[in-house]
Scaffold this active site. Structure first.
Site, short mmCIF file in Angstrom:
data_model
loop_
_atom_site.label_atom_id
_atom_site.label_comp_id
_atom_site.label_asym_id
_atom_site.label_seq_id
_atom_site.Cartn_x
_atom_site.Cartn_y
_atom_site.Cartn_z
N ASP A 106 0.81 -1.22 0.00
CA ASP A 106 0.00 0.00 0.00
C ASP A 106 0.84 1.28 0.00
O ASP A 106 0.33 2.35 -0.29
CB ASP A 106 -0.93 0.03 1.22
CG ASP A 106 -1.76 -1.23 1.33
OD1 ASP A 106 -2.20 -1.74 0.28
OD2 ASP A 106 -1.96 -1.72 2.46
N GLU B 239 -9.74 0.41 -3.10
CA GLU B 239 -10.71 -0.24 -2.22
C GLU B 239 -11.22 0.68 -1.11
O GLU B 239 -12.31 0.48 -0.57
CB GLU B 239 -10.11 -1.51 -1.61
CG GLU B 239 -8.92 -1.26 -0.69
CD GLU B 239 -8.35 -2.55 -0.11
OE1 GLU B 239 -8.99 -3.60 -0.26
OE2 GLU B 239 -7.26 -2.49 0.50
#
Length: 370
Positions: free
Chosen positions: A151, A246
């Site tokens: 991430d 997401e």
């Protein structure tokens, strides 16, 4: 920086949280660097489960890490030690006499148990793992953290290993989707990982020339995305690629969550299909959803991730050899340096809205849904 003058003879290595390409490269670099200093190395199974619940492992919760054990693993995905994002020692699920299960802070016990076996710990992981490492350091264990997450949301380091591999794969998938979307005049909505930061979506989306990119840092309005799709239709480009992180969410709305496993909280997921449903209703087009999900975590690390992982592993050992602890190694180009663990875990690293990459996307006409 915390320091300790006690000599090091034996170290432990743990990998925690979600897996990421490059974990094995860190392990190899750390082990080889340590062995070259005359230190012994052991690996802790499945995060810290090998110490807290050793009965789970018939062969033992600690693995001797020899030169033979780490030979030929640099290019391999996953981790030879195993990992977990459950059973955090900060809130370890503990059965009670009445049958209930309550979270208990076991970091003091964990620090003591690890300290009985080794002189120092190299903890490889993301923000949760660095918080655990910081707690272990406060309990007196000599700890150095290594930042890992696809991430790229860990503060204190310019890059985390695993991120570039995830971006490369996501970009390849988007490239492939262009041709099938164009063949059928479709809108393809592609959901990617990233939690509450949009680094993967932004980087892969711009690299693959997506038409719209929705990230958590910019709450979106689907009307804006539908307008972009309509503009493309008017000029004869009757397909569109929409990349959705997401953790993206609509203006005035909330993050999309799906139920977690029994005993666990809800997790991010489902925003891609919600965006697709909205675009079907507003554009009348054929809209399909692709969720890349855990595909972004697997596979062989790209060369730059391997190199960064190897640099981090060797730097972690150097940091211990220099008698520093309670720190995390970090990339500060062109050097690998170290920052205090409390600084590294202070905040999440979000995409800056004024960064050059966002501006590049806007200059190219990409919609960010605002």
């Amino acid at each position: 920086m915390a320091t300790s003058g006690n000599p090091i003879r034996r170290i432990a290595i743990s990998t925690g949280g979600g897996d990421a390409p490059g974990l094995n490269a860190v392990i190899r670099a750390a082990v080889v660097s340590a062995l070259n200093r005359g230190w012994e190395c052991v690996g802790i199974r499945d995060g810290y489960d090998g110490v807290l619940t050793p009965e789970r492992f018939p062969e033992g919760g600690l693995i001797p890490l020899t030169a033979d054990r780490v030979r030929g693993i640099t290019h391999l995905g996953g981790t030879i030690l195993g990992t977990t994002n459950k059973n955090s020692p900060l809130a370890f699920p503990t059965p009670q006499p009445d049958g209930s299960v309550v979270p208990v802070d076991r970091t003091a016990e964990l620090a003591e148990r690890i300290g009985e076996n080794v002189d120092a710990l190299i903890a490889i992981g993301g923000d949760g793992s660095m918080e655990i490492a910081h707690a272990l350091s406060r309990h007196g264990l000599r700890v150095v953290g290594v930042p890992k997450t696809i991430d790229n949301d860990l503060d204190g380091t310019v890059l985390t290993f695993g991120f570039l591999t995830a971006v490369a794969f996501a970009t390849e998938c988007l490239d492939r989707l262009h041709s099938t979307a164009e063949a059928h005049d479709r809108v393809m909505v592609v959901e990617v990982m990233g939690r509450y930061a949009g680094w993967i979506a932004m980087s892969a989306g711009i690299a693959a020339t997506a038409d719209a990119i929705l990230i958590p840092e910019i709450p979106f309005d689907l009307t804006s995305v539908a307008r972009k799709i309509a503009e493309r239709d008017r000029i004869g480009r009757r397909f569109s690629i929409v990349v959705v992180a997401e953790g993206a969410y609509p203006k005035g709305g909330e993050h999309s969550l799906v139920p977690g496993e029994p005993g666990r909280i809800e997790r991010l997921g489902g925003i891609g299909e919600k965006v697709a449903e909205g675009l079907r209703a507003t554009t009348g087009k054929d809209v399909r959803t692709v969720v890349l999900g855990h595909l972004l975590r697997g596979g062989t690390p790209v060369p730059m991730d391997r190199l960064l992982a190897l640099r981090f592993g060797a730097a972690a050992v150097r940091t211990l050899a220099e008698n520093h602890c309670g720190v995390m190694v970090a990339l500060d180009p062109p050097e690998v340096k170290y920052v205090p663990l409390d600084v590294a875990t202070r905040r999440m690293k979000a995409v800056p809205l004024d960064c050059d990459t966002i501006q590049t996307g806007r200059d190219m006409g990409i919609s960010f849904g605002d």
